[in-house]
Design a protein around this motif. Structure first.
Motif, PDB file in Angstrom:
ATOM      1  N   SER A 143      42.928  49.535  40.280  1.00 12.80           N
ATOM      2  CA  SER A 143      42.141  48.543  40.155  1.00 12.80           C
ATOM      3  C   SER A 143      42.585  47.671  39.012  1.00 12.80           C
ATOM      4  CB  SER A 143      40.868  49.116  39.761  1.00 12.80           C
ATOM      5  OG  SER A 143      40.344  50.037  41.092  1.00 12.80           O
ATOM      6  N   SER A 144      43.876  47.899  38.518  1.00 10.01           N
ATOM      7  CA  SER A 144      44.116  46.984  37.185  1.00 10.01           C
ATOM      8  C   SER A 144      44.146  45.581  37.517  1.00 10.01           C
ATOM      9  CB  SER A 144      45.814  47.584  37.303  1.00 10.01           C
ATOM     10  OG  SER A 144      46.007  48.706  36.998  1.00 10.01           O
ATOM     11  N   GLN A 145      44.143  45.082  38.452  1.00  8.86           N
ATOM     12  CA  GLN A 145      44.276  43.499  38.606  1.00  8.86           C
ATOM     13  C   GLN A 145      42.466  43.022  38.412  1.00  8.86           C
ATOM     14  OE1 GLN A 145      45.641  41.698  42.113  1.00  8.86           O
ATOM     15  NE2 GLN A 145      45.525  39.576  41.271  1.00  8.86           N
ATOM     16  N   CYS A 146      41.731  43.928  39.053  1.00 14.49           N
ATOM     17  CA  CYS A 146      40.392  43.560  39.004  1.00 14.49           C
ATOM     18  C   CYS A 146      40.030  43.747  37.641  1.00 14.49           C
ATOM     19  CB  CYS A 146      39.625  44.495  39.931  1.00 14.49           C
ATOM     20  SG  CYS A 146      37.808  44.010  39.927  1.00 14.49           S
ATOM     21  N   ILE A 147      40.340  44.809  36.809  1.00  9.99           N
ATOM     22  CA  ILE A 147      39.854  44.950  35.411  1.00  9.99           C
ATOM     23  C   ILE A 147      40.387  44.248  34.502  1.00  9.99           C
ATOM     24  CG2 ILE A 147      39.783  46.817  33.583  1.00  9.99           C
ATOM     25  CD1 ILE A 147      39.700  48.958  35.998  1.00  9.99           C
ATOM     26  N   GLU A 148      41.615  43.715  34.785  1.00 10.53           N
ATOM     27  CA  GLU A 148      42.432  42.746  33.725  1.00 10.53           C
ATOM     28  C   GLU A 148      41.960  41.366  33.932  1.00 10.53           C
ATOM     29  OE1 GLU A 148      45.355  39.647  33.156  1.00 10.53           O
ATOM     30  OE2 GLU A 148      44.746  40.168  35.015  1.00 10.53           O
ATOM     31  N   GLN A 149      41.419  41.069  35.086  1.00  6.46           N
ATOM     32  CA  GLN A 149      40.634  39.916  35.327  1.00  6.46           C
ATOM     33  C   GLN A 149      39.144  39.810  34.677  1.00  6.46           C
ATOM     34  OE1 GLN A 149      40.380  39.265  39.573  1.00  6.46           O
ATOM     35  NE2 GLN A 149      42.498  38.376  39.684  1.00  6.46           N
ATOM     36  N   LEU A 150      38.683  40.712  34.285  1.00  8.24           N
ATOM     37  CA  LEU A 150      37.579  40.779  33.666  1.00  8.24           C
ATOM     38  C   LEU A 150      37.800  40.922  31.966  1.00  8.24           C
ATOM     39  CD1 LEU A 150      35.545  43.462  35.403  1.00  8.24           C
ATOM     40  CD2 LEU A 150      35.014  41.067  35.527  1.00  8.24           C
TER      41      LEU A 150
END
Length: 102
Positions: free
Chosen positions: A39-46
Protein backbone atom coordinates in the motif's frame (compact mmCIF):
# COMPACT_ATOMS: atom_id res chain seq x y z
CA UNK A 1 34.38 1.96 -20.72
CA UNK A 2 36.64 2.64 -17.77
CA UNK A 3 34.51 5.63 -16.74
CA UNK A 4 31.39 3.43 -16.69
CA UNK A 5 33.12 0.86 -14.50
CA UNK A 6 34.31 3.51 -12.05
CA UNK A 7 30.89 5.16 -11.98
CA UNK A 8 29.17 1.82 -11.36
CA UNK A 9 31.57 1.05 -8.51
CA UNK A 10 31.00 4.45 -6.96
CA UNK A 11 27.20 4.08 -7.13
CA UNK A 12 27.43 0.63 -5.57
CA UNK A 13 29.65 1.90 -2.74
CA UNK A 14 27.40 4.87 -1.99
CA UNK A 15 24.29 2.73 -2.12
CA UNK A 16 25.79 0.31 0.37
CA UNK A 17 26.81 3.12 2.72
CA UNK A 18 23.35 4.67 2.64
CA UNK A 19 21.65 1.32 3.15
CA UNK A 20 23.70 0.70 6.30
CA UNK A 21 22.37 3.92 7.88
CA UNK A 22 18.71 2.98 7.41
CA UNK A 23 17.13 1.23 10.38
CA UNK A 24 14.66 -1.37 9.16
CA UNK A 25 11.98 -1.75 11.82
CA UNK A 26 9.66 -3.82 9.65
CA UNK A 27 8.85 -7.17 11.30
CA UNK A 28 10.00 -9.93 8.97
CA UNK A 29 7.65 -12.55 10.44
CA UNK A 30 4.44 -10.46 10.19
CA UNK A 31 2.35 -11.27 7.11
CA UNK A 32 0.24 -8.14 7.66
CA UNK A 33 3.30 -6.03 6.84
CA UNK A 34 3.09 -7.22 3.23
CA UNK A 35 -0.22 -5.35 2.99
CA UNK A 36 1.41 -2.22 4.39
CA UNK A 37 4.31 -2.46 1.95
CA UNK A 38 1.96 -3.13 -0.97
CA UNK A 39 0.00 0.00 0.00
CA UNK A 40 3.05 2.25 -0.22
CA UNK A 41 1.71 4.46 -3.00
CA UNK A 42 -1.62 5.08 -1.29
CA UNK A 43 0.00 5.83 2.07
CA UNK A 44 2.65 8.05 0.46
CA UNK A 45 -0.05 10.11 -1.28
CA UNK A 46 -1.66 10.80 2.10
CA UNK A 47 1.42 11.46 4.23
CA UNK A 48 3.96 12.95 1.82
CA UNK A 49 1.99 14.39 -1.10
CA UNK A 50 -1.02 15.36 1.05
CA UNK A 51 -3.43 14.64 -1.83
CA UNK A 52 -6.22 13.83 0.65
CA UNK A 53 -6.78 14.54 4.35
CA UNK A 54 -4.66 12.29 6.57
CA UNK A 55 -7.09 10.50 8.86
CA UNK A 56 -7.20 7.11 10.52
CA UNK A 57 -10.00 6.12 8.14
CA UNK A 58 -8.01 7.11 5.05
CA UNK A 59 -4.95 5.19 6.27
CA UNK A 60 -7.05 2.11 7.01
CA UNK A 61 -8.64 2.33 3.56
CA UNK A 62 -5.17 2.09 2.02
CA UNK A 63 -4.46 -1.28 3.63
CA UNK A 64 -7.88 -2.93 3.39
CA UNK A 65 -8.41 -4.15 -0.17
CA UNK A 66 -9.27 -7.35 -2.05
CA UNK A 67 -6.45 -9.85 -2.16
CA UNK A 68 -4.62 -8.81 1.00
CA UNK A 69 -2.08 -11.15 2.55
CA UNK A 70 -3.66 -10.79 5.99
CA UNK A 71 -7.27 -10.72 7.13
CA UNK A 72 -6.45 -8.50 10.13
CA UNK A 73 -8.27 -5.18 10.48
CA UNK A 74 -6.44 -2.24 8.87
CA UNK A 75 -5.73 -0.50 12.19
CA UNK A 76 -4.05 -3.64 13.54
CA UNK A 77 -1.93 -4.01 10.40
CA UNK A 78 -0.75 -0.41 10.64
CA UNK A 79 0.00 -0.71 14.36
CA UNK A 80 2.02 -3.91 13.95
CA UNK A 81 3.99 -2.63 10.95
CA UNK A 82 4.91 0.94 11.88
CA UNK A 83 8.54 0.51 10.74
CA UNK A 84 8.03 -0.62 7.14
CA UNK A 85 8.34 2.75 5.38
CA UNK A 86 10.35 5.95 5.29
CA UNK A 87 10.75 7.99 8.48
CA UNK A 88 7.88 10.46 7.81
CA UNK A 89 5.43 7.67 7.00
CA UNK A 90 6.59 5.55 9.94
CA UNK A 91 6.12 8.56 12.24
CA UNK A 92 2.58 9.18 10.97
CA UNK A 93 1.65 5.51 11.40
CA UNK A 94 3.17 5.35 14.90
CA UNK A 95 1.33 8.53 15.95
CA UNK A 96 -2.05 7.44 14.59
CA UNK A 97 -1.83 3.74 15.49
CA UNK A 98 0.25 3.42 18.67
CA UNK A 99 0.58 0.17 20.59
CA UNK A 100 -1.04 -1.76 22.08
CA UNK A 101 -2.40 -3.09 18.81
CA UNK A 102 -6.02 -4.20 18.86
Amino acid sequence: MRFGTVLSGLCFALGGAIAEDIQDGCPKNEVACLDIINSSQCIEQLVIEKLSPLTKASMIKCVEYNGTASKLPGATKLCRCAGCHTAPINAAIAEMFPPPCV
